[in-house]
Design an enzyme around this catalytic site. Sequence first.
Site: not given
Length: 511
Positions: A208, A242
């Site tokens: 991720e 993110c």
Amino acid sequence: MEKQVVDGLREVFQSGRSRPLQYRKQQLGALHRLITEHQEDIEQALKQDLNRNTYNTSLFELISIENDIKLAESEMADWAAPRPVKKNLNSALDNVYIKPEPLGVVLIIGTWNYPWAMILQPLVGAIAAGNAAVLKPSELSEHSARLMKELLPLYLDKEMYQVVTGGVPETQELLRQRFDHIFYTGSSMVGKLVMEAAARHLTPVTLELGGKSPCYVDKNCDIAVACRRITWGKFANCGQTCIAPDYILCEPSIQDRIVEEIQKTLLEFYQTDPKSSPDYCRIINTRHFDRVLALMNECTIALGGESDRSQCYIAPTVLKDVLPHFKIMQEEIFGPLLPIVTVNGLSEAIQFINAREKPLALYVFSSDKTVIKRMLAETSSGGVTVNDVLMHYTVDTLPFGGVGNSGMGRYHGKHTFDQLSHHRACLIKSFAMEGLNDARYPPLTAARLRKAKFFMQHRLCSCSGICVWAVIATLLAIGLLVALIVCCFLDSDISTGIFVAIAKNGLYGSK
């Protein structure tokens, strides 16, 4: 020390302790108690790490963790159950299904921007799938890491789930061990190192990562609402998210209007001094403070720009007329700087996005369905949200993950369970009806090949078996009917004689 931890977990896992679903539910319940009973401690740790207040901690971390736990507790039995698949005539009588199985020992490496969610959400899936796990929180969020190491053994089975703290040396030593899956959240640069280490043991990975998530604002949209939502998503957690909008793409004619609306929203959210606002966080440390501040060097500041290194404070900042070759456009910002890059319409925006690495998220604001349709059809990203930001992350039925440079694999809800399970293909056949297998045995002939092709190419539904037996019963009935007709034709003379005799003498003969 790291090797002993991994070897110990593997030994306990191989004993079968986590196979029963009841054990997994007990561990999930214990994890839920950890969150609820120590919420204040977690909030205090995050206040020290990121200057994040109570409400933002609940909104951005704890609620999602609790939701994942409750979902896994209620749905785990269905997730772990055998999954029937469609069959062909060749396997019509067989029991064919996919069986999710635990992988083994999983390594979960978290990051510092959301230190609880980025560890515990993958852990929920690991527990539900029946795995053991080593948790490695980031050393940068040191208060959260210390608290996690202290609390986890008080609630979870410490022979199955352990926290390893420390910095780069400890992480490197962990990566030298053999795991059955590695789940990493962080930068693309470190993600490559994780993947390289995993390759030595052929260990599968979930990465991720991040990247520069673009946000296209079409002139045909509610610009005030768009800017309100963008401002929230960009400056929450001081831009250290993110999937935060990394930069805005828009036509030159609406750039000033966007700056104006963001300015209004910043005043609404953080008042005249964001530095004193309880809702505004801080950069994690001075090293990242210096990195983010240096990105502004070439840029024209439209809003904000103030900073205080002693507090790792950088004000919400908007940069206008940013050019593609500027340093700020060469790396993920991960801070409270919002560049605006102007483009001449949708086609140029799409071209700009596609000329760069595939992002973790993509955002488009427009009231024009054609614009939305083209942006979805002609670009690629891990996820996309239209007319909002971040919100696809909150839907646990949607897979969350990247593509290309922004990552691989996916998680959230059932997707985490599936990601951390081995999907074992199972076919169970009986010893009966061996004659049906003749088509695949030597000596092979054209007739046998035709028969094999027929049985292999005709698919059945994935029902519980009723349709299969209905087909078989029908075929048997047709076969019996054909056999009866053949017998009747073969024995027509005998049959005729019998009927004639009965006609003459009666059914029991003449007396």
